[in-house]
Design a protein around this motif. Structure first.
Motif, PDB file in Angstrom:
ATOM      1  N   ALA A   1      14.314   1.153  42.765  1.00 29.49           N
ATOM      2  CA  ALA A   1      12.736   1.963  43.110  1.00 29.49           C
ATOM      3  C   ALA A   1      12.524   2.394  41.667  1.00 29.49           C
ATOM      4  CB  ALA A   1      12.886   2.942  44.006  1.00 29.49           C
TER       5      ALA A   1
ATOM      6  N   GLU B   1      10.138   5.217  40.306  1.00 27.49           N
ATOM      7  CA  GLU B   1      10.425   6.746  40.547  1.00 27.49           C
ATOM      8  C   GLU B   1      11.597   6.978  39.432  1.00 27.49           C
ATOM      9  OE1 GLU B   1       8.597   8.015  42.847  1.00 27.49           O
ATOM     10  OE2 GLU B   1       8.328   6.230  44.232  1.00 27.49           O
TER      11      GLU B   1
ATOM     12  N   ALA C   1      15.048   7.675  40.924  1.00 24.05           N
ATOM     13  CA  ALA C   1      15.592   6.527  41.311  1.00 24.05           C
ATOM     14  C   ALA C   1      16.183   5.420  40.586  1.00 24.05           C
ATOM     15  CB  ALA C   1      14.719   5.702  42.660  1.00 24.05           C
TER      16      ALA C   1
ATOM     17  N   TYR D   1       9.226   4.110  45.533  1.00 24.22           N
ATOM     18  CA  TYR D   1      10.681   4.342  46.594  1.00 24.22           C
ATOM     19  C   TYR D   1      10.181   3.523  48.032  1.00 24.22           C
ATOM     20  CZ  TYR D   1      14.007   7.167  49.278  1.00 24.22           C
ATOM     21  OH  TYR D   1      15.056   7.571  50.253  1.00 24.22           O
TER      22      TYR D   1
ATOM     23  N   MET E   1      21.505   3.638  46.349  1.00 25.45           N
ATOM     24  CA  MET E   1      20.788   4.900  46.606  1.00 25.45           C
ATOM     25  C   MET E   1      21.944   5.914  47.345  1.00 25.45           C
ATOM     26  SD  MET E   1      18.018   6.237  46.960  1.00 25.45           S
ATOM     27  CE  MET E   1      17.064   4.750  45.935  1.00 25.45           C
TER      28      MET E   1
END
Lengths: 368, 296
Positions: free
Chosen positions: A128, A131, A134, A195, A212
């Motif tokens: 992701a 972001e 992330a 995300y 993650m």
């Protein structure tokens, strides 16, 4: 949130005041409205100004399996009620089976998996990347596994100035991230994926692996959970290294009009099994309450949760997840954002040493 | 009710109300402004009550701060491109829609909608359009213009371009309304006289339209400049200043410095620089455009 405010007001008889982010808490403090109870903050930012009340030692020892999980210089400002692993690698078992792949336990095996999937036209790793937080997970995972896995006190040593980001071990770990990028480990446009889209793509089987936080477990639909599994990023030194983050709930303002009552509320809130049940089911949180059997929470969990929880309860080596903790290994104020930006930069910039030298300079400026 | 008459017999009129307005202005604008100016000479943190005087250190630090300098550069790109695009397209749209029938009134209303919406909402809408699997990429891939989705927000160049497009989209709405109002105030007789004198479309535009809408152009350009110089909301939603700080506007960096890095004093110095820059740019633009109004 509304329920929390009501409960708080009822419980301590004070004007309900909760803050749910560090930035908002700072805005409230700057305007003279610092709340009595806070959540989701980074205590390291606040304790220098004497704004937080530490929890008493006996209470921590009595109720938590790792009473020092959130300790900063021996004092805890967040009860260590639960934990997360940040990041762990989620993988799609169907995709692995279709390409005759096994869960990798060494870096070479991991790269073989990445290359095999790439050649087969499957996106090996989901990211992701839009972001910044992330986008940083693959990089922070590598630093945690290879650097903190070898020296769990590395961050403290960096504060002391005895190690640097330009040291060979960090350069080697970060170079692995570049190796992943150049090997086609991520989609070329990964920095444009937010995300929600990243989660949707991974859960729909459009990518094979996803670094993650363990909260992703809460987003995996129970009906399809058997298709997913987890493993830890292979470390340079061999063996499993768990990027561990002790979480928690409420911090208490030392400036509250009634600190004891606010503290009573925070303690009750932290020990609430109902709260923890919700966190287990929706946030993939691992409970850290002492002498409270897991079954007593009554939480419904998937096999993915059980598999991940084994890293917490088993004998794997746990070290602070780089950039993700609220204890003595927390980064200086503002550095997490700069680390996240560096991770995005390294997606297209091959100058690993240059980026790390710049981050060293930023660290020295922020820490002094 | 008779108004109170002071010695000399003159009525106070609306003076008391004006004084209240001045007092409120001082309280809510001038006081925070001077407070911010004072803080810019200190090492104030949002977390600490006390702070120390650091002289000009915050200001000198600014010029060796790559993130700040880049934020100024990025803001400059957005300001120039958005002002040019918004005013050019806004004027063209206004000329197209400068009719008084119901159809055109509806179209003008539709075009104004982006200006009415909150910047946050507009940014969320565009985020769903520009993301990897967003509407735009789906469309481009379906019609075969691209083979793979384009990372509209994933590379520094494209993210900057995307921000400029989104902010232009919002600002075009405002410019269109200003130019429409200006065009509607141009007497039709002037166009007829120009036509009689043999002026074609471009002649009428050059010698009638442009001089007559010059005051509106001044307003539109200056407000576009001010709006984009303090750009924050679209950045916060669309890119969070990324990738790798590439789209961090000065206003966005200011908030990060204050509430992430805990450097309130430093952030105040950024605010002061931004204030002076906005004042200078606005004043210069107004001066140049007013002079042009007189020349025309």
């Amino acid at each position: 949130m509304k329920r929390a405010r009501t409960l708080f007001a009822t419980a301590v008889g004070l004007a309900a005041a909760l803050s749910l982010t560090a930035k908002y808490a700072k805005q409230l403090q700057a305007s003279g409205q610092f709340p009595d109870v806070l959540s989701s903050i980074t205590p390291n930012d606040f304790i220098g100004a004497g704004l937080l009340q530490p929890y008493d030692r006996t209470w921590l020892d009595d109720h938590f399996t790792d009473p020092d999980g959130n300790a900063i210089k021996g004092r805890s400002y967040i009860p260590p009620t639960n934990a997360q692993i940040i990041p762990m690698i989620f993988y799609n078992k169907k995709i692995f089976a279709a390409h005759h792949l096994e869960v990798p336990t060494t870096w070479d095996q991991f790269m073989t998996v990445v290359r095999t999937l790439g050649k087969a036209g499957v996106t090996p790793l989901q990211m992701a990347g839009a972001e910044p937080w992330a986008a940083a997970y693959p990089l922070s995972g590598l630093i945690t596994a290879d650097v903190l896995g070898e020296n769990p006190d590395w961050v403290k040593d960096r504060y002391a100035g005895t190690v640097k980001f330009t040291d060979a071990d960090v350069v080697a770990a970060v170079s692995k991230y570049r190796e992943l990028v150049t090997a086609g480990g991520f989609d070329k446009g990964a920095l444009g994926v937010n995300y929600n889209d990243a989660n949707t793509q991974f859960l729909a089987g459009k990518s094979a692996m996803y670094p993650m936080g363990s909260w992703l477990i809460g987003l995996i639909p129970p009906a399809g959970a058997a298709d997913f599994g987890t493993f830890l990023l292979p470390s340079a030194g061999g063996g499993a290294v768990v990027p561990f983050t002790t979480g928690g709930t409420t911090s208490v303002s030392a400036k509250s009009a009634d600190v004891p009552k606010a503290m009573d509320f925070a303690k009750a809130w932290s020990l609430s099994r109902t709260n923890l049940k919700t966190l287990i089911e929706t946030d993939g949180a691992f409970p850290m309450l002492k002498d409270v059997p897991f079954d007593s929470f009554g939480a419904k969990v998937t096999p993915v949760y059980t598999e991940a929880y084994a890293y917490v309860t088993g004998g794997a080596r746990k070290v602070s997840a780089f950039g993700e903790v609220n204890n003595d290994d927390a980064l200086p104020a503002g550095l997490v954002d700069q680390f996240n930006a560096m991770a995005q930069k390294l997606f297209t910039d091959s100058d690993v040493k240059g980026q790390l030298a710049a981050f060293d300079a930023a660290w020295d400026k922020a820490a002094n | 009710m008779p108004s109170r008459t002071p010695r000399g017999g003159r009525s106070l009129g609306l003076a008391p109300l004006a004084w209240i307005a001045v007092a409120l202005y001082a309280m809510f604008l001038l006081f925070p402004l001077f407070q911010s100016l004072f803080w810019s000479f200190t090492d104030k943190s949002p977390l600490q009550g006390k702070s120390d005087f650091v002289g000009l250190a915050n200001y000198t630090d600014l010029f060796s701060d790559d993130l700040f300098l880049h934020s100024l550069f990025f803001t400059g790109i957005v300001v120039v491109s958005v002002t040019v695009v918004a005013n050019t397209v806004g004027l063209l749209l206004a000329m197209l829609l400068n009719k008084s029938t119901a159809n055109y009134r509806v179209m003008r209303t539709l075009i104004f909608i982006p200006q009415v919406l909150s910047g946050v909402i507009v940014a969320f809408i565009w985020r769903s359009i520009l993301t990897q699997n967003g509407l735009l990429n789906v469309l481009l891939v379906k019609v075969g213009l691209v083979e793979e989705p384009v990372a509209w927000l994933g590379s520094s160049g494209l993210a900057t371009f995307s921000i400029c497009v989104v902010v232009s989209w919002i600002t075009i709405a405002f410019a269109t309304v200003v130019y429409t109002a200006s065009l509607q105030s141009v007497p039709a007789e002037l166009y007829e006289a120009a036509r009689v004198d043999g002026a074609g479309f471009f002649g009428r535009f050059r010698h009638v339209t442009l001089p007559m809408i010059a005051p509106g152009m001044t307003i539109s350009v200056v407000l576009c400049l001010i709006t984009t110089l303090k750009l924050y909301d679209v950045i916060a939603v669309l890119t969070s200043g990324g990738p790798a700080n590439a789209t961090q506007s000065t206003a966005y960096y200011l908030v990060t410095a204050a509430f992430t890095d805990n450097r309130f004093g430093y952030a105040s110095s950024i605010a002061m620089v931004l204030l002076v820059l906005t004042a200078l740019v606005s004043y210069s633009a107004t001066h140049v455009l007013r002079k042009r109004e007189a020349d025309l």
